[in-house]
Enzyme design. Sequence first.
Site, PDB file in Angstrom:
ATOM      1  N   ASP A 305       0.899  -1.209  -0.093  1.00 28.88           N
ATOM      2  CA  ASP A 305       0.024  -0.054  -0.160  1.00 28.88           C
ATOM      3  C   ASP A 305       0.829   1.218  -0.167  1.00 28.88           C
ATOM      4  O   ASP A 305       1.480   1.541   1.102  1.00 28.88           O
ATOM      5  CB  ASP A 305      -0.938  -0.155   1.237  1.00 28.88           C
ATOM      6  CG  ASP A 305      -2.145   0.527   1.113  1.00 28.88           C
ATOM      7  OD1 ASP A 305      -2.291   1.423  -0.033  1.00 28.88           O
ATOM      8  OD2 ASP A 305      -2.969   0.803   2.099  1.00 28.88           O
ATOM      9  N   LYS A 354      -8.068  -1.665   3.638  1.00 26.49           N
ATOM     10  CA  LYS A 354      -7.475  -0.398   3.855  1.00 26.49           C
ATOM     11  C   LYS A 354      -7.291  -0.103   5.377  1.00 26.49           C
ATOM     12  O   LYS A 354      -6.436   0.437   5.908  1.00 26.49           O
ATOM     13  CB  LYS A 354      -8.387   0.754   3.150  1.00 26.49           C
ATOM     14  CG  LYS A 354      -7.598   1.897   2.889  1.00 26.49           C
ATOM     15  CD  LYS A 354      -6.374   1.799   1.733  1.00 26.49           C
ATOM     16  CE  LYS A 354      -6.301   2.637   0.531  1.00 26.49           C
ATOM     17  NZ  LYS A 354      -5.246   2.516   0.112  1.00 26.49           N
ATOM     18  N   LYS A 395      -8.625  13.901  -2.548  1.00 27.90           N
ATOM     19  CA  LYS A 395      -9.178  13.183  -1.491  1.00 27.90           C
ATOM     20  C   LYS A 395      -8.927  14.200  -0.173  1.00 27.90           C
ATOM     21  O   LYS A 395      -7.705  14.690  -0.256  1.00 27.90           O
ATOM     22  CB  LYS A 395      -8.263  11.951  -1.016  1.00 27.90           C
ATOM     23  CG  LYS A 395      -8.544  11.303   0.151  1.00 27.90           C
ATOM     24  CD  LYS A 395      -8.126   9.850   0.221  1.00 27.90           C
ATOM     25  CE  LYS A 395      -6.612   9.957   0.737  1.00 27.90           C
ATOM     26  NZ  LYS A 395      -6.033   8.862   0.897  1.00 27.90           N
ATOM     27  N   LYS A 467       2.858   1.952   3.196  1.00 27.42           N
ATOM     28  CA  LYS A 467       1.933   2.088   4.425  1.00 27.42           C
ATOM     29  C   LYS A 467       2.030   1.147   5.531  1.00 27.42           C
ATOM     30  O   LYS A 467       2.194   1.308   6.698  1.00 27.42           O
ATOM     31  CB  LYS A 467       0.391   2.115   4.088  1.00 27.42           C
ATOM     32  CG  LYS A 467      -0.110   3.375   4.487  1.00 27.42           C
ATOM     33  CD  LYS A 467      -1.608   3.537   4.264  1.00 27.42           C
ATOM     34  CE  LYS A 467      -2.487   3.209   3.291  1.00 27.42           C
ATOM     35  NZ  LYS A 467      -2.620   4.394   2.243  1.00 27.42           N
TER      36      LYS A 467
END
Length: 511
Positions: A305, A354, A395, A467
């Site tokens: 990610d 997520k 976003k 991530k």
Amino acid sequence: MMDTTSNLIVSSPNIKYTDDFIYSDYEYEDTLVTRNKNELVAKPYRTSLQIKTERKIGRVGVMLVGWGGNNGSTFTAAVLANRHQLSWNTRNGKLDSNWLGSITQASTVRLGLDEKGNDVFVKMSQLLPMVHPDDLVIDGWDISPLNLAESMVRAKVIDYDLQQKLKKEMSAMKPRPAIYDPDFIAANQADRATNLIRGTRYEQYLQIRADIKNFRDKKKLDKVIVLWTANTERFCEVRPGVHDTDENLEKALRANDSEISPSTIFAMAAIDEDCCYINGSPQNTLVAGVVERAEKRGVFVAGDDFKSGQTKLKSVLVDFLVSAGLKPVSIVSYNHLGNNDGKNLSAPKQFRSKEITKSNVVDDMVESNRILYAEGEKPDHVVVIKYVPYVGDSKRAMDEYTSEILLHGTNTIVVHNTCEDSLLAVPLILDLVVLAELFTRLSFRPNVNQEWTPMHAVLSPLAYLLKAPLVPPGTPVVNALFKQRACIDNIMRACLALPPVHHMQLEHKVP
Ligand code: NAD
């Protein structure tokens, strides 16, 4: 001072340059800590290491899974815009292409100091031979049949005038058919899934291998890197006998086991074609069997990610708070986004993937400070993601960090971050490719009598860009951003027989 053009030569008895390699004799230093009743004994130690960097890069290809998505089309547009040094008109005047947001292309590393004691910085890509973004050859797969020009229009990320300049070249780029399993991505993606490889999982795997071979042969490439930037899948249910070993995974693939996800099939095919595989989404593609396969074949994998917006800031802010002796007790993160990624994440199982990668990001910082946190204690940490079509790719990430401070006071920091998602993610895709390619050219040995070995198959030095960094089994995960960055800088310095950057600047402090 900064010098972006000169060739860098290291002058040291510990470095040797040949036409093909840079050899470094390096002393790796750390401190071994042992516990002796009530005493902690800290003992510095040194390990000698030889590091070899291959200088020849060759022709490098990138295959994106999800090529027609916002990231895939924006990456392609950015590479082409920079390659052709395009400028375009906007209401703010004429703008030029650049690679802002890429650490290899737009950030510097402190090389040392000059005779006057001033720091000297170089562009990161000047340190060691790295593939130039202009030289990357791009290809990929998508379940959506649109060509790259159409995908760029659909993404609504690139300025209109630049789209016009890229249209012709990008309309000739068409994603190869991909593997679609409606059980793994959100049901709301079904209407774009018309560009598909049919057949069993094993047949799909063979087709992906054939695609990689075809691309490599047609474009005469030395290396191909495969990177997943397709929709977030749900986690696969990891099962013993299916995902745990390379052998079981192979059997399960041939038996068409329904818990083998499309991304795992891509990873297996990439590894078997000797291609590094990078997972830019949160799902657990890189199950134990895939990692074992990569280790056995001597191929690199990295994940999971991209760390682009909210999490990147979190991995700085929480590190700052905890290392300042403040105690984050509540971290609440809201996101809303309106691109296709957001649409896919509005389904509970895909959101869960997520949520998991976003949630573990503060663990190492919390565990580093037992003065603040008792064993097992953690801050409350909540992540919310909502789909709001109007905001498109811009976003919004809103975070509230509440910390306990002196004598039980509280300090609350609120952050509002407009992320421009794909424009933040694309430079990370570039860095992942450039750095992964560089790491394929490094080898290590303890001394001249031993064999050269590559880095571990799980490329944990790429953690800065990811991530939820995947690390070799049993090794610590580092999420703190500046530690991750120091790791990359100092590995490169080690390849040049240069000491790590320590920021002491004693020459200015000790008479
Ligand atoms: P997107 O929805 O615009 O693009 C994904 C593309 O993948 C689509 O074109 C879709 O058709 C395609 N696709 C879906 N399943 C596929 C499959 N099995 N094989 C091939 N193609 C397939 O999304 P995006 O904004 O480009 O983001 C891509 C991924 O990157 C998402 O999973 C997202 O969570 C992840 N990510 C993005 C960011 C960021 O943009 N800042 C940060 C971290 C992670």
